[in-house]
Design a protein around this motif. Structure first.
Motif, PDB file in Angstrom:
ATOM      1  N   GLY A  28      36.697 -84.119 -56.315  1.00  0.00           N
ATOM      2  CA  GLY A  28      35.513 -83.948 -56.332  1.00  0.00           C
ATOM      3  C   GLY A  28      34.655 -84.787 -57.193  1.00  0.00           C
ATOM      4  O   GLY A  28      33.373 -84.723 -57.421  1.00  0.00           O
ATOM      5  N   ARG A  29      35.243 -85.899 -57.531  1.00  0.00           N
ATOM      6  CA  ARG A  29      34.420 -86.796 -58.508  1.00  0.00           C
ATOM      7  C   ARG A  29      34.136 -88.001 -57.568  1.00  0.00           C
ATOM      8  O   ARG A  29      35.104 -88.495 -56.976  1.00  0.00           O
ATOM      9  CB  ARG A  29      35.493 -87.214 -59.375  1.00  0.00           C
ATOM     10  CG  ARG A  29      35.766 -85.903 -60.547  1.00  0.00           C
ATOM     11  CD  ARG A  29      36.873 -86.412 -61.550  1.00  0.00           C
ATOM     12  NE  ARG A  29      38.093 -87.068 -61.102  1.00  0.00           N
ATOM     13  CZ  ARG A  29      39.056 -87.220 -61.826  1.00  0.00           C
ATOM     14  NH1 ARG A  29      38.907 -87.152 -63.195  1.00  0.00           N
ATOM     15  NH2 ARG A  29      40.061 -87.760 -61.306  1.00  0.00           N
ATOM     16  N   PHE A  30      32.857 -88.365 -57.588  1.00  0.00           N
ATOM     17  CA  PHE A  30      32.517 -89.779 -56.749  1.00  0.00           C
ATOM     18  C   PHE A  30      33.359 -90.742 -57.262  1.00  0.00           C
ATOM     19  O   PHE A  30      33.631 -90.961 -58.354  1.00  0.00           O
ATOM     20  CB  PHE A  30      31.071 -89.795 -56.896  1.00  0.00           C
ATOM     21  CG  PHE A  30      30.142 -88.672 -56.100  1.00  0.00           C
ATOM     22  CD1 PHE A  30      30.297 -88.525 -54.694  1.00  0.00           C
ATOM     23  CD2 PHE A  30      29.148 -88.190 -56.532  1.00  0.00           C
ATOM     24  CE1 PHE A  30      29.870 -87.675 -53.877  1.00  0.00           C
ATOM     25  CE2 PHE A  30      28.274 -87.195 -55.877  1.00  0.00           C
ATOM     26  CZ  PHE A  30      28.726 -87.064 -54.314  1.00  0.00           C
ATOM     27  N   GLN A  31      33.588 -91.743 -56.358  1.00  0.00           N
ATOM     28  CA  GLN A  31      34.108 -93.205 -56.624  1.00  0.00           C
ATOM     29  C   GLN A  31      33.337 -94.225 -56.115  1.00  0.00           C
ATOM     30  O   GLN A  31      32.443 -93.794 -54.882  1.00  0.00           O
ATOM     31  CB  GLN A  31      35.308 -93.036 -55.942  1.00  0.00           C
ATOM     32  CG  GLN A  31      36.644 -91.713 -56.280  1.00  0.00           C
ATOM     33  CD  GLN A  31      37.069 -92.189 -57.608  1.00  0.00           C
ATOM     34  OE1 GLN A  31      37.378 -93.468 -58.199  1.00  0.00           O
ATOM     35  NE2 GLN A  31      36.966 -91.301 -58.493  1.00  0.00           N
ATOM     36  N   PRO A  32      33.122 -95.255 -56.466  1.00  0.00           N
ATOM     37  CA  PRO A  32      32.266 -96.364 -55.916  1.00  0.00           C
ATOM     38  C   PRO A  32      32.719 -96.830 -54.456  1.00  0.00           C
ATOM     39  O   PRO A  32      34.061 -96.825 -54.106  1.00  0.00           O
ATOM     40  CB  PRO A  32      32.588 -97.664 -56.564  1.00  0.00           C
ATOM     41  CG  PRO A  32      33.468 -97.069 -58.071  1.00  0.00           C
ATOM     42  CD  PRO A  32      34.203 -95.866 -57.732  1.00  0.00           C
ATOM     43  N   ALA A  33      31.672 -97.019 -53.602  1.00  0.00           N
ATOM     44  CA  ALA A  33      32.150 -97.215 -52.170  1.00  0.00           C
ATOM     45  C   ALA A  33      32.729 -98.563 -52.239  1.00  0.00           C
ATOM     46  O   ALA A  33      32.100 -99.621 -52.740  1.00  0.00           O
ATOM     47  CB  ALA A  33      30.671 -97.143 -51.559  1.00  0.00           C
ATOM     48  N   VAL A  34      33.669 -98.832 -51.547  1.00  0.00           N
ATOM     49  CA  VAL A  34      34.689 -99.829 -51.642  1.00  0.00           C
ATOM     50  C   VAL A  34      33.718-101.197 -50.886  1.00  0.00           C
ATOM     51  O   VAL A  34      33.773-102.330 -50.968  1.00  0.00           O
ATOM     52  CB  VAL A  34      35.873 -99.855 -51.075  1.00  0.00           C
ATOM     53  CG1 VAL A  34      36.687-101.304 -51.115  1.00  0.00           C
ATOM     54  CG2 VAL A  34      36.932 -99.062 -51.967  1.00  0.00           C
ATOM     55  N   ASN A  35      32.969-100.787 -49.753  1.00  0.00           N
ATOM     56  CA  ASN A  35      32.268-101.720 -49.037  1.00  0.00           C
ATOM     57  C   ASN A  35      31.252-102.549 -49.952  1.00  0.00           C
ATOM     58  O   ASN A  35      30.759-103.615 -49.787  1.00  0.00           O
ATOM     59  CB  ASN A  35      31.856-101.065 -47.822  1.00  0.00           C
ATOM     60  CG  ASN A  35      30.764-100.122 -47.993  1.00  0.00           C
ATOM     61  OD1 ASN A  35      30.809 -99.341 -48.697  1.00  0.00           O
ATOM     62  ND2 ASN A  35      29.804-100.388 -47.061  1.00  0.00           N
ATOM     63  N   ARG A  36      30.709-101.799 -50.838  1.00  0.00           N
ATOM     64  CA  ARG A  36      29.811-102.423 -51.833  1.00  0.00           C
ATOM     65  C   ARG A  36      30.486-102.907 -53.124  1.00  0.00           C
ATOM     66  O   ARG A  36      29.971-103.865 -53.650  1.00  0.00           O
ATOM     67  CB  ARG A  36      28.595-101.195 -52.131  1.00  0.00           C
ATOM     68  CG  ARG A  36      28.001-100.891 -50.884  1.00  0.00           C
ATOM     69  CD  ARG A  36      27.099 -99.683 -51.403  1.00  0.00           C
ATOM     70  NE  ARG A  36      26.034 -99.955 -52.396  1.00  0.00           N
ATOM     71  CZ  ARG A  36      25.649 -98.928 -53.128  1.00  0.00           C
ATOM     72  NH1 ARG A  36      25.638 -97.697 -52.803  1.00  0.00           N
ATOM     73  NH2 ARG A  36      24.998 -99.019 -54.217  1.00  0.00           N
TER      74      ARG A  36
END
Length: 457
Positions: free
Chosen positions: A107-115
């Motif tokens: 449940g921990r947010f991760q960086p959006a790979v497209n950005r």
């Protein structure tokens, strides 16, 4: 049988010793975290120019500029602001209709790979942090208080706990302006472990600075305390900034003991009325400043802003040059953190001159006894001491809305000088005529003048 009891006892003693040692280290870090920001933090934040849409190449270009042009003057933090975990966010607001969230199994947010392409294959922000660290700079991120609504919907497990997301959340006090998160209820099984897991992740990425939003108004004591403990457990020096404002004065002592900086206003933009309000705000908060604990007047909406911001259109700041001098002079003599909001590569020569004046930055870094000396119909005066030389700093402001300049005077006897003094104009970097008694400066409408006063020996 006796031997077994003795062996178990040794294990218990060893475990107790290890636990005691760990708690001692944590307690020491909780007490020492103010040392991580002994002077007001200085850096860049992506919010004013890119809102929730900044991409990796833009972060790197700002880091490159800071390394080349500003690092030598004390600028060091590069901060990725809100919603780096949404792959399809938008400018002029937030995409809350169909956000493409990126979460891990806990449940921990991760960086959006497209950005942020370097975050691929579960690397998170570590490659970007490494890039920034290699330039001698520090890396920061923004997060929202709480646990993701999406984690609750999926009922994801909490790392280090038998609890799940549904066990620790509440819909009460949910952020009203962005519905990504639910409140984490302090004291529930798994609540502290959730924040521990967050900061363990951020520490592994190499995060040096964390801005936690929706934390200060209303003031969330329980979550602030959990965050403080979680940072201490990482063993990493992560500077904590709470947001937004105004942080309640009633909680000033608590926030001073738990955060390195805290917001004194709501979001600040390039608007004269908002800037003028800071004279009242900073006077109100002046008694609560301490080394490592800084009231924060918010980011500097200077240079090229609004490129893909949450509000406003692409523009060079709407502040006049005089208003920009007022902004930088007031933030500096109050000793607010300086977080530049514009796109640094888009700076013009004037904007850069506001950021690389070492004589002005010395006030931010080293002055003491900062205070408003007077405020009257003619103008406003703030003063501060240079503890190393005995010199004084004098800032004169003309907040009036009438056209033209105004003569603003200060009696140097009121700041301890009865003999002739040298006067240096810090913005123009020129020496003025010696003065005894009354120092008078002609200050433009909405403008400021900043001087170093040295007694002639």
């Amino acid at each position: 049988m006796v031997r077994i009891v003795i062996m178990v006892s040794k294990k218990i003693i060893l475990a107790f010793a290890l636990l005691t040692g760990m708690l001692t280290r944590v307690n020491a870090q909780q007490k020492d975290f103010h040392n991580w920001a002994e002077t007001p933090p200085m850096g860049w934040n992506s919010w004013d120019c890119f809102g929730p849409t900044v991409v990796e190449s833009e972060v790197k270009s700002n880091a490159d500029y800071m390394h080349k042009n500003l690092k030598a003057f004390g600028w060091e933090y590069v901060v990725v602001d809100i919603r780096w975990y949404v792959g399809n966010d938008k400018a002029n607001g937030y995409n809350e209709k169909d956000p493409d969230y990126v979460l891990d199994a806990y449940g921990r947010f991760q960086p959006a790979v497209n950005r942020f392409p370097s975050a691929a294959n579960g690397k998170g922000f570590k490659p970007l942090a490494d890039y920034i660290h290699q330039k001698g700079l520090k890396f920061g991120i923004h997060i929202m208080r709480g646990i993701p609504v999406e984690a609750v919907k999926r009922n994801l497990p909490i790392m280090g706990s038998k609890a799940t997301a549904k066990d620790i959340y509440s819909t009460e006090l949910q952020c009203k302006w962005l519905r990504d998160m639910y409140t984490v209820v302090a004291g529930r099984d798994g609540a502290q472990e959730y924040y521990n897991s967050l900061f363990k992740l951020y520490s592994s990425w190499g995060v040096d600075f964390i801005k936690v939003d929706d934390l200060s108004r209303p003031y969330h004591t329980g979550e602030i305390e959990m965050i403080r403990k979680a940072i201490a457990l990482t063993g990493r020096k992560i500077v904590l900034s709470t947001s937004p404002g105004e942080t309640p004065i009633a909680n000033a002592a608590h926030v001073q003991n738990h955060a390195n900086m805290w917001r004194t206003v709501d979001d600040f933009w390039d608007n004269w009325t908002m800037l003028k309000d800071h004279f009242d705000v900073f006077e109100r908060w002046n008694n609560y400043r301490a080394p490592g604990a800084w009231p924060d007047g918010d980011m500097l909406p200077l240079g090229k802003i609004g490129i893909r911001a949450e509000r406003g259109n692409p523009r060079m700041t709407a502040f006049t040059r005089d208003e920009q001098y007022t902004l930088m002079t007031l933030w500096t003599i109050f000793r607010s953190p300086l977080m530049f909001g514009g796109d640094l590569p888009g700076n013009d020569a004037f904007t850069l001159s506001l950021l690389n004046n070492s004589e002005v930055i010395n006030i931010l870094k080293n002055s003491t006894n900062n205070r408003q000396l007077f405020r009257n119909a003619n103008g406003i005066c703030w003063v501060a001491d240079d503890p190393q030389t005995g010199d004084k700093y004098v800032a004169l402001f003309n907040p009036g809305d009438d056209n033209g300049a105004a003569d603003i005077s200060v009696n140097l006897n009121d700041i301890g000088f009865s003999k002739p003094c040298k006067v240096r104009d810090l913005w123009s970097k020129t020496n003025k005529s010696n003065v005894k008694g009354i120092l008078t400066a002609k200050v433009n409408k909405h403008g400021a003048a900043l001087f170093r006063i040295s007694q002639i020996k």
